[in-house]
Motif scaffolding. Structure first.
Motif, PDB file in Angstrom:
ATOM      1  N   PRO A  62      -6.460 -83.171 -25.150  1.00 20.20           N
ATOM      2  CA  PRO A  62      -7.360 -84.332 -25.058  1.00 20.20           C
ATOM      3  C   PRO A  62      -8.820 -84.037 -25.424  1.00 20.20           C
ATOM      4  CG  PRO A  62      -5.878 -84.297 -23.180  1.00 20.20           C
ATOM      5  CD  PRO A  62      -5.651 -83.009 -23.921  1.00 20.20           C
ATOM      6  N   TYR A  63      -9.332 -82.871 -25.037  1.00 19.88           N
ATOM      7  CA  TYR A  63     -10.733 -82.547 -25.343  1.00 19.88           C
ATOM      8  C   TYR A  63     -10.919 -82.268 -26.827  1.00 19.88           C
ATOM      9  CZ  TYR A  63     -10.795 -82.012 -20.278  1.00 19.88           C
ATOM     10  OH  TYR A  63     -10.658 -82.230 -18.932  1.00 19.88           O
ATOM     11  N   ALA A  64      -9.968 -81.544 -27.434  1.00 22.13           N
ATOM     12  CA  ALA A  64     -10.041 -81.273 -28.872  1.00 22.13           C
ATOM     13  C   ALA A  64      -9.903 -82.575 -29.662  1.00 22.13           C
ATOM     14  CB  ALA A  64      -8.961 -80.277 -29.278  1.00 22.13           C
ATOM     15  N   PHE A  65      -9.043 -83.475 -29.189  1.00 18.79           N
ATOM     16  CA  PHE A  65      -8.867 -84.767 -29.862  1.00 18.79           C
ATOM     17  C   PHE A  65     -10.181 -85.552 -29.836  1.00 18.79           C
ATOM     18  CE2 PHE A  65      -7.603 -89.087 -30.602  1.00 18.79           C
ATOM     19  CZ  PHE A  65      -6.474 -89.019 -31.410  1.00 18.79           C
ATOM     20  N   LEU A  66     -10.853 -85.567 -28.689  1.00 17.66           N
ATOM     21  CA  LEU A  66     -12.103 -86.316 -28.576  1.00 17.66           C
ATOM     22  C   LEU A  66     -13.212 -85.681 -29.420  1.00 17.66           C
ATOM     23  CD1 LEU A  66     -13.829 -88.567 -27.446  1.00 17.66           C
ATOM     24  CD2 LEU A  66     -14.186 -87.195 -25.375  1.00 17.66           C
ATOM     25  N   ASP A 113     -17.455 -75.494 -19.738  1.00 16.11           N
ATOM     26  CA  ASP A 113     -17.397 -74.507 -20.830  1.00 16.11           C
ATOM     27  C   ASP A 113     -17.370 -75.181 -22.197  1.00 16.11           C
ATOM     28  OD1 ASP A 113     -14.824 -75.472 -20.213  1.00 16.11           O
ATOM     29  OD2 ASP A 113     -13.840 -73.676 -20.979  1.00 16.11           O
ATOM     30  N   ILE A 114     -16.664 -76.313 -22.317  1.00 19.66           N
ATOM     31  CA  ILE A 114     -16.636 -77.022 -23.594  1.00 19.66           C
ATOM     32  C   ILE A 114     -17.992 -77.662 -23.874  1.00 19.66           C
ATOM     33  CG2 ILE A 114     -15.637 -78.971 -24.855  1.00 19.66           C
ATOM     34  CD1 ILE A 114     -12.965 -78.359 -23.621  1.00 19.66           C
ATOM     35  N   LYS A 115     -18.594 -78.248 -22.841  1.00 23.96           N
ATOM     36  CA  LYS A 115     -19.928 -78.846 -23.033  1.00 23.96           C
ATOM     37  C   LYS A 115     -20.918 -77.789 -23.516  1.00 23.96           C
ATOM     38  CE  LYS A 115     -23.592 -81.466 -20.760  1.00 23.96           C
ATOM     39  NZ  LYS A 115     -24.050 -82.141 -19.516  1.00 23.96           N
ATOM     40  N   SER A 131     -15.594 -75.468 -37.406  1.00 22.63           N
ATOM     41  CA  SER A 131     -14.778 -74.255 -37.381  1.00 22.63           C
ATOM     42  C   SER A 131     -15.509 -73.179 -36.582  1.00 22.63           C
ATOM     43  CB  SER A 131     -14.491 -73.762 -38.802  1.00 22.63           C
ATOM     44  OG  SER A 131     -15.703 -73.488 -39.463  1.00 22.63           O
ATOM     45  N   ASP A 132     -16.612 -73.563 -35.938  1.00 19.92           N
ATOM     46  CA  ASP A 132     -17.366 -72.655 -35.062  1.00 19.92           C
ATOM     47  C   ASP A 132     -16.395 -72.012 -34.065  1.00 19.92           C
ATOM     48  OD1 ASP A 132     -20.090 -71.875 -33.784  1.00 19.92           O
ATOM     49  OD2 ASP A 132     -18.980 -72.788 -32.140  1.00 19.92           O
ATOM     50  N   LEU A 133     -16.320 -70.672 -34.089  1.00 24.56           N
ATOM     51  CA  LEU A 133     -15.274 -69.978 -33.323  1.00 24.56           C
ATOM     52  C   LEU A 133     -15.445 -70.116 -31.820  1.00 24.56           C
ATOM     53  CD1 LEU A 133     -14.689 -66.695 -35.370  1.00 24.56           C
ATOM     54  CD2 LEU A 133     -13.366 -68.804 -35.372  1.00 24.56           C
ATOM     55  N   ASN A 134     -16.673 -70.114 -31.345  1.00 28.99           N
ATOM     56  CA  ASN A 134     -16.923 -70.248 -29.913  1.00 28.99           C
ATOM     57  C   ASN A 134     -16.395 -71.594 -29.406  1.00 28.99           C
ATOM     58  OD1 ASN A 134     -18.033 -69.614 -27.333  1.00 28.99           O
ATOM     59  ND2 ASN A 134     -19.813 -70.874 -27.819  1.00 28.99           N
ATOM     60  N   SER A 138     -13.071 -72.294 -26.951  1.00 30.03           N
ATOM     61  CA  SER A 138     -13.221 -73.078 -25.715  1.00 30.03           C
ATOM     62  C   SER A 138     -12.204 -74.214 -25.665  1.00 30.03           C
ATOM     63  CB  SER A 138     -14.641 -73.645 -25.613  1.00 30.03           C
ATOM     64  OG  SER A 138     -15.580 -72.609 -25.514  1.00 30.03           O
ATOM     65  N   LEU A 139     -12.018 -74.894 -26.787  1.00 27.98           N
ATOM     66  CA  LEU A 139     -11.060 -75.999 -26.836  1.00 27.98           C
ATOM     67  C   LEU A 139      -9.621 -75.500 -26.681  1.00 27.98           C
ATOM     68  CD1 LEU A 139     -12.667 -78.059 -29.738  1.00 27.98           C
ATOM     69  CD2 LEU A 139     -12.548 -78.742 -27.336  1.00 27.98           C
ATOM     70  N   ARG A 140      -9.312 -74.363 -27.275  1.00 32.30           N
ATOM     71  CA  ARG A 140      -7.942 -73.824 -27.234  1.00 32.30           C
ATOM     72  C   ARG A 140      -7.485 -73.479 -25.818  1.00 32.30           C
ATOM     73  NH1 ARG A 140      -4.376 -71.708 -30.746  1.00 32.30           N
ATOM     74  NH2 ARG A 140      -3.897 -70.177 -29.140  1.00 32.30           N
ATOM     75  N   LYS A 141      -8.438 -73.162 -24.955  1.00 27.88           N
ATOM     76  CA  LYS A 141      -8.072 -72.793 -23.578  1.00 27.88           C
ATOM     77  C   LYS A 141      -7.333 -73.922 -22.863  1.00 27.88           C
ATOM     78  CE  LYS A 141     -12.199 -71.132 -22.319  1.00 27.88           C
ATOM     79  NZ  LYS A 141     -13.224 -70.613 -21.398  1.00 27.88           N
ATOM     80  N   TYR A 142      -7.489 -75.140 -23.367  1.00 30.78           N
ATOM     81  CA  TYR A 142      -6.871 -76.297 -22.719  1.00 30.78           C
ATOM     82  C   TYR A 142      -5.593 -76.746 -23.419  1.00 30.78           C
ATOM     83  CZ  TYR A 142     -11.159 -76.297 -20.086  1.00 30.78           C
ATOM     84  OH  TYR A 142     -12.209 -75.909 -19.270  1.00 30.78           O
ATOM     85  N   ASP A 143      -5.136 -75.947 -24.399  1.00 29.70           N
ATOM     86  CA  ASP A 143      -3.857 -76.233 -25.046  1.00 29.70           C
ATOM     87  C   ASP A 143      -2.701 -75.910 -24.103  1.00 29.70           C
ATOM     88  OD1 ASP A 143      -5.164 -76.911 -27.351  1.00 29.70           O
ATOM     89  OD2 ASP A 143      -4.631 -75.107 -28.472  1.00 29.70           O
ATOM     90  N   VAL A 144      -1.579 -76.590 -24.309  1.00 31.58           N
ATOM     91  CA  VAL A 144      -0.338 -76.190 -23.642  1.00 31.58           C
ATOM     92  C   VAL A 144       0.126 -74.913 -24.331  1.00 31.58           C
ATOM     93  CG1 VAL A 144       2.047 -76.826 -23.166  1.00 31.58           C
ATOM     94  CG2 VAL A 144       0.251 -78.575 -23.112  1.00 31.58           C
TER      95      VAL A 144
END
Length: 203
Positions: A62-66, A113-115, A131-134, A138-144
């Protein structure tokens, strides 16, 4: 079905009404797309009788989508203001991305952390795009989590890995920001992003 209800399935619920209003305000065709390995989302300006078009991959958390949605709407807004005169991720786009992200900061939609990663990205003129790695990490941490998937930076040196198309590579050395990897069947050298998703192969 109401577009806000549909959006709520893919992004934080409190963000959906504003995105729904943006779709109407900008008269934008908003498409939830299949997975595309090369990108999270896409913006296309009006062309050949078609209006603004945005697509975002359906399988993002959801965070990556937004974040991706706001990223693409910032492209739309920048195009409306400057047409082709502004660089894709230049100063004008960054100002619009920052401005359009603010309502979601005010609602405290994002975890801290995402903010922080978004704020850091926007304050870093050297970062050319999302494509900023940081921010990506941060977004990937919330993936399933899928236990079979690894990122290249976590693959051991000299280990084998494969892509979704079946091609197999051996990880070699790190060259500045990317990893040198050799395709086993052709011996050709490729450079991989540290966060490229791959599957380990038994040697």
């Amino acid at each position: 079905m109401d577009k806000v209800k549909i959006l709520e399935r893919y992004m934080p619920v409190e963000a959906a009404p504003l995105i729904g209003r943006w779709i109407d305000y900008f008269k934008c065709e908003f498409k939830i797309s299949r997975n595309r390995n090369s990108k999270f989302g896409d913006y296309r300006p009006p062309y050949d009788g078609k209006g603004h078009r945005i697509s975002v991959n359906f399988d993002l958390n959801p965070y990556a989508f937004l974040v991706t949605t706001v990223h693409e709407f910032a492209h739309l807004h920048t195009w409306n203001e400057h047409k082709q005169k502004a660089k894709p991720h230049g100063t004008e786009w960054k100002l619009n991305f920052k401005k359009m992200m603010q309502p979601f900061f005010d609602k405290e939609v994002f975890p801290p952390d995402i903010k922080q990663a978004i704020t850091s990205y926007l304050n870093n003129p050297a970062a050319s795009s999302c494509s900023d790695l940081n921010l990506y990490r941060s977004l990937r941490k919330y993936d399933v989590k899928d236990e079979s998937i690894h990122v290249v930076e976590k693959v051991p040196m000299k280990a084998l890995f494969k892509l979704k198309d079946g091609r197999v590579f051996r990880k070699e050395e790190k060259l500045r920001k990317r990893y040198k990897c050799v395709e086993v069947s052709t011996k050709r050298v490729y450079l991989f992003s540290p966060v490229a998703e791959v599957e380990l192969v038994e040697d």
